[in-house]
Write a protein that holds these residues in place. Structure first.
Motif, PDB file in Angstrom:
ATOM      1  N   LEU A  47      -2.019  61.412  14.623  1.00 46.23           N
ATOM      2  CA  LEU A  47      -2.706  62.102  13.541  1.00 46.23           C
ATOM      3  C   LEU A  47      -1.820  63.221  13.016  1.00 46.23           C
ATOM      4  N   GLY A  48      -1.620  63.232  11.707  1.00 46.85           N
ATOM      5  CA  GLY A  48      -0.802  64.272  11.103  1.00 46.85           C
ATOM      6  C   GLY A  48      -0.777  64.142   9.605  1.00 46.85           C
ATOM      7  N   ILE A  49       0.012  64.985   8.971  1.00 50.18           N
ATOM      8  CA  ILE A  49       0.215  64.922   7.525  1.00 50.18           C
ATOM      9  C   ILE A  49       1.571  64.270   7.302  1.00 50.18           C
ATOM     10  N   PHE A  50       1.571  63.170   6.546  1.00 48.09           N
ATOM     11  CA  PHE A  50       2.777  62.391   6.297  1.00 48.09           C
ATOM     12  C   PHE A  50       2.938  62.181   4.797  1.00 48.09           C
ATOM     13  N   SER A  51       4.168  61.944   4.369  1.00 53.21           N
ATOM     14  CA  SER A  51       4.425  61.722   2.948  1.00 53.21           C
ATOM     15  C   SER A  51       5.499  60.668   2.772  1.00 53.21           C
ATOM     16  N   GLY A  52       5.593  60.152   1.575  1.00 56.20           N
ATOM     17  CA  GLY A  52       6.590  59.138   1.264  1.00 56.20           C
ATOM     18  C   GLY A  52       6.414  58.630  -0.146  1.00 56.20           C
ATOM     19  N   THR A  53       7.018  57.479  -0.408  1.00 52.62           N
ATOM     20  CA  THR A  53       6.876  56.821  -1.708  1.00 52.62           C
ATOM     21  C   THR A  53       6.332  55.414  -1.478  1.00 52.62           C
ATOM     22  N   ALA A  54       5.826  54.834  -2.547  1.00 47.78           N
ATOM     23  CA  ALA A  54       5.288  53.469  -2.453  1.00 47.78           C
ATOM     24  C   ALA A  54       6.354  52.506  -1.942  1.00 47.78           C
ATOM     25  N   LYS A  55       7.587  52.612  -2.435  1.00 45.97           N
ATOM     26  CA  LYS A  55       8.660  51.717  -1.983  1.00 45.97           C
ATOM     27  C   LYS A  55       8.978  51.919  -0.510  1.00 45.97           C
ATOM     28  N   GLU A  56       8.982  53.163  -0.044  1.00 46.55           N
ATOM     29  CA  GLU A  56       9.246  53.438   1.371  1.00 46.55           C
ATOM     30  C   GLU A  56       8.121  52.903   2.266  1.00 46.55           C
TER      31      GLU A  56
END
Length: 177
Positions: A60-69
């Motif tokens: 559980l955490g806050i994650f980020s990225g892009t649609a392609k990733e």
């Protein structure tokens, strides 16, 4: 749908159940956004994809990225990029403008991908996928597990299937950011 004066939308999705139907793969909604809204950030299980039957490796955490990733580079394209136990998801462009999806009572599942489920199912190889024109966001109350205990096509265990005779429901809020 309930729309408030500030432009937020409260969504209540309900499936009342029906005896005699086969299991369904997922219960939720798809949103097709312009491709420029390809960035995302969420509070849920990650950072890698997680499913009902494949979440022990997530945290559980806050994650980020892009649609392609978020697109898994499987030999044969298919279902991928899901994240369980999501409390909120933000999808936005390079200027930070976009949408925020927020769980109301129970967490939801989400995926943000550059391709629709149909496009992924039609391709036999990753290079057959077209240049992305949209960002596809899925907000799901629940989704069946992916199975695959072995590499020979093992089916999903019964406890991870969605029982269509049972009522399913989930609620979330959607607002601009």
């Amino acid at each position: 749908y309930t729309v408030t004066a500030d432009g937020a939308i409260a969504v209540e999705a309900v499936y009342y159940g029906q005896k005699g139907l086969p299991s369904i793969p997922a219960f939720g909604m798809h949103f097709r956004l312009q491709e420029r809204y390809h960035n995302f950030r969420y509070y849920g299980f990650g950072p890698e994809e997680t499913y009902r039957d494949r979440q022990n490796g997530g945290r559980l955490g806050i994650f980020s990225g892009t649609a392609k990733e978020n697109l898994s580079r499987y030999m044969v394209p298919g279902e991928c990029g899901n994240h369980v136990e999501t409390r909120w998801l933000e999808v936005f462009d390079e200027m930070g403008i976009g949408l925020r999806f927020e769980a109301r009572e129970t967490p939801f599942e989400n995926s943000v991908l550059p391709y629709s489920c149909y496009e992924l199912e039609q391709a036999m190889h990753i290079y057959e996928l077209p240049e992305p024109h949209y960002t596809w966001v899925r907000i799901l109350g629940c989704q069946m597990g992916i199975g695959g205990d072995d590499s020979w096509g093992a089916q999903t265990h019964p406890e991870y299937l969605l029982d269509t005779k049972e009522k399913m429901e989930f609620t979330f809020d959607m607002k601009g950011i």
